[in-house]
Design an enzyme around this catalytic site. Structure first.
Site, PDB file in Angstrom:
ATOM      1  N   GLU A  73      75.437  35.217  29.494  1.00 30.91           N
ATOM      2  CA  GLU A  73      74.280  34.210  29.848  1.00 30.91           C
ATOM      3  C   GLU A  73      74.781  33.692  31.514  1.00 30.91           C
ATOM      4  O   GLU A  73      76.335  33.926  31.726  1.00 30.91           O
ATOM      5  CB  GLU A  73      74.716  32.534  29.631  1.00 30.91           C
ATOM      6  CG  GLU A  73      73.216  31.007  30.064  1.00 30.91           C
ATOM      7  CD  GLU A  73      74.528  30.009  29.728  1.00 30.91           C
ATOM      8  OE1 GLU A  73      73.394  29.013  29.882  1.00 30.91           O
ATOM      9  OE2 GLU A  73      75.255  29.955  29.606  1.00 30.91           O
ATOM     10  N   ASP A  95      79.240  32.639  27.411  1.00 30.26           N
ATOM     11  CA  ASP A  95      78.794  31.217  27.520  1.00 30.26           C
ATOM     12  C   ASP A  95      79.055  31.251  29.270  1.00 30.26           C
ATOM     13  O   ASP A  95      79.989  31.404  30.109  1.00 30.26           O
ATOM     14  CB  ASP A  95      78.653  30.665  27.660  1.00 30.26           C
ATOM     15  CG  ASP A  95      78.519  28.887  27.632  1.00 30.26           C
ATOM     16  OD1 ASP A  95      78.077  28.420  27.730  1.00 30.26           O
ATOM     17  OD2 ASP A  95      79.078  27.961  28.791  1.00 30.26           O
TER      18      ASP A  95
END
Length: 609
Positions: A296, A259
């Site tokens: 990401e 993330d």
């Protein structure tokens, strides 16, 4: 040195905790027989104790400097939530049956992203198992699970996790996750787990009581950054590397989605992400399993997916928001917030051809240049999507694309995703046109924190021209509204759209070039005046041409300008009645020209000559 509890013999566990600034660390056993045990210094800030007579599920915590009582920062299970004691887990006892499973090759991945709590009415790992036949029948081969690290309460996206090693109790805990992974592997599905290494949740985060896990040197949208490069950062980096090992080794996870890597700040010569890639590569080689890492990032930095031998970080793939934004703006007309940087057909063509649209050009939204060239990377270096948890859930009203555009445009979006050379990712419910929202929800216990979250959601939408108040993140109804409606895939247009996704995924399997995220022989022709995109893929025995009309109007298409003479035939047309289209306008075999229905796609296969 492995942090957390580790079983060394029958009912004997070794406890290791990193607390480099503390003078005394005691282990408090709470069940079955309460007792206090002094740990011994083990060097480099670690404290250790080995205790016999402890069955699995024994509750325990640490006592720091004779006073502060805290759960284990590397706890494997928090059965009573983020503020309760930790519990022992016997990882050796699980009956794995996936020994012959081999993960799906990177270039052939088709990912399905899901959130455990809202994917089924029950919101558990075991309930997801009951839906795996559906996913196999759909045609995907990998499941990406949003974060399952223990968060406060029982409603959360997962990015507020406070215990990176502990599996959420309300989902089914460690045993539930293992059962899910094991059955996924039996079904031929790889499992990718979303992990958060850039911050911890604000409630129940006690890592700072044990040591300098965080730093004031950098700030993230979630507060203090994780200390990856300051004093004592060796212990912090080791903690997160061991977290990756924990998922690979104890849960048989096939890959991690990392993330917000742009919020992992590190100025050491070897960035933490590069060290993680090297660690993962070594683990893969030593264990005969290919583990993948997907980042990401909002930086459009190709270095993330550039091999370490060429000076990059060495991760396998990166989420490509540019592809999403290019498709979204063309199909919805939205042009506020970050969408103001998109809206031209050339943006979509560039995303298909080279990955990122913005490779250093000026971004109006950011008011500066953005990104670096990425055309040298293979198609499998990018994960493309037309919907994700972020792009749906971070809208004020959590609308799926279903609620923002037409049925014909939904089919067109599916074709753009599944027929172009990148790793495609489907967000849960997208395949049948789910129109329940996917909203942002939490179940915090701190009233001040709840109010802060409410204010934060208001602030987040200031750049978008979205009306009305966002639903209350703390309300249970917000969570319940976000669950999939499993009656829809069998009804009306929802079933037709599902069948269309299945047909596209069947084509990917049947035609070799479509089944690989490979740009070999790729040509992309944007026709801006018509809003038509032509994509050519090389097939072993010929070529595949995809024709995509991103306007609402009929568009004339001249075959001779793009398809050389040969034995071409149409193998898919979204305008056909079977797909509830307006009726096909294009011929089965190319003629001089034909009409492409509004918001439609067609695929031709054939050979030259």
């Amino acid at each position: 040195m492995i942090v957390g509890p580790r079983k060394t013999a029958e009912e004997t566990f070794e406890f290791t905790v990193w607390a480099p600034l503390d003078q005394k660390v005691d282990l408090e056993i709470l069940t079955p027989a309460p007792r206090l045990i002094a740990t011994e210094p083990a060097g480099w800030g670690y404290w250790r104790a080995e205790v016999a007579g402890l069955p699995p599920d024994t509750r325990y915590r640490y006592v720091l400097n004779g006073g502060l009582k805290r759960p284990d920062p590397a706890s494997h299970f928090q059965p009573e939530g983020v503020h309760g004691p930790s519990a022992l887990v016997d990882h050796d006892s699980f009956p794995w049956t996936d020994h012959v499973f081999r993960a799906v090759p990177l270039t052939q991945l088709v990912i399905y992203e899901l959130h455990i709590g809202t994917f089924t009415p029950q919101g558990t790992f075991d309930a997801v198992i009951d839906k795996l036949d559906y996913l196999v029948d759909l045609g995907v081969n990998a499941v990406e699970i949003m974060p399952v690290a223990q968060f406060p309460g029982n409603r959360n996206w997962g990015y507020d996790g406070a215990y990176p090693f502990a599996v959420q109790n309300s989902y089914g805990g460690p045993e539930g996750l293992k059962r899910l992974v094991n059955v996924c592997h039996q079904c031929g599905l790889s499992v990718i787990l979303d992990v958060v290494y850039n911050h911890l949740g604000p409630e129940g985060n006690y890592l700072g009581d044990f040591g300098p896990y965080f730093t004031e040197k950098y700030q993230t949208p979630w507060g203090r950054a994780v200390n990856f490069d300051g004093p004592y950062s060796d212990g912090v980096r080791r903690y997160f590397l061991q977290n990756a090992w924990h998922w690979f080794h104890r849960y048989h996870i096939d890959g991690l989605r990392l993330d917000a890597t742009h919020a992992i700040f590190d100025q050491r010569p070897q960035h933490f992400l590069e060290e993680l890639a090297e660690f993962t590569e070594n683990y893969s080689r030593e264990n005969g399993r290919r583990i993948i890492l997907i980042a990401e990032s909002n930086l459009n930095d190709p270095g993330l997916a550039t091999p370490r031998t060429l000076g990059g970080m060495g991760l396998d793939s990166v989420w490509n928001d540019d592809f999403h934004h290019a498709v979204h703006t063309l199909l919805t007309g939205e042009n506020t917030g970050y969408y103001q940087d998109y809206g031209r057909l050339e943006h979509l063509a560039e995303a298909i051809r080279n990955g990122f649209c913005y490779q250093g050009q000026y971004s109006k939204y950011r008011q500066r240049g953005h990104g670096r060239p990425s055309g040298h990377l293979p198609g499998c270096a990018f994960v493309n999507a037309v919907q994700t948890h972020d792009q749906v859930g971070n809208r004020r009203n959590g609308e799926h694309l279903t609620s923002l555009t037409s049925f014909e445009a939904l089919k067109l979006a599916a074709g753009l995703l599944l027929l172009t050379p990148a790793i495609p990712m489907i967000f849960m419910g997208e395949e049948y046109g789910e129109d329940n929202p996917f909203l942002y929800f939490v179940s915090h216990g701190d009233p001040d924190l709840i109010e802060a979250v409410r204010r934060g959601r208001q602030e987040e939408f200031k750049d978008f021209e979205w009306s009305n108040e966002p639903p209350d993140p703390q309300a249970e109804m917000t969570f319940r509204r976000s669950k999939l409606d499993w009656s829809k895939p069998t009804q009306g247009r929802h079933k037709v759209l599902l069948d269309f996704y299945k047909e596209l995924l069947y084509l990917r399997k049947r035609l070799g070039s479509l089944s690989r995220a490979d740009k070999t022989g790729l040509l992309v022709w944007p026709l801006p005046e018509k809003k038509v995109l032509v994509v050519r893929r090389r097939e072993e025995a010929g070529f595949i041409f995809g024709l995509f009309n991103l306007s609402q109007e009929l568009q004339e298409f001249e075959f001779g300008l793009f398809l050389p003479p040969g034995g071409w035939r149409k193998i898919l047309d979204s305008a056909e009645a079977v797909w509830l289209g307006p009726g096909p306008c294009l011929p089965e075999r190319p003629q001089k020209s034909g009409l492409l229905a509004g918001y439609s796609l067609a695929v031709y296969w054939g050979k030259e000559g």
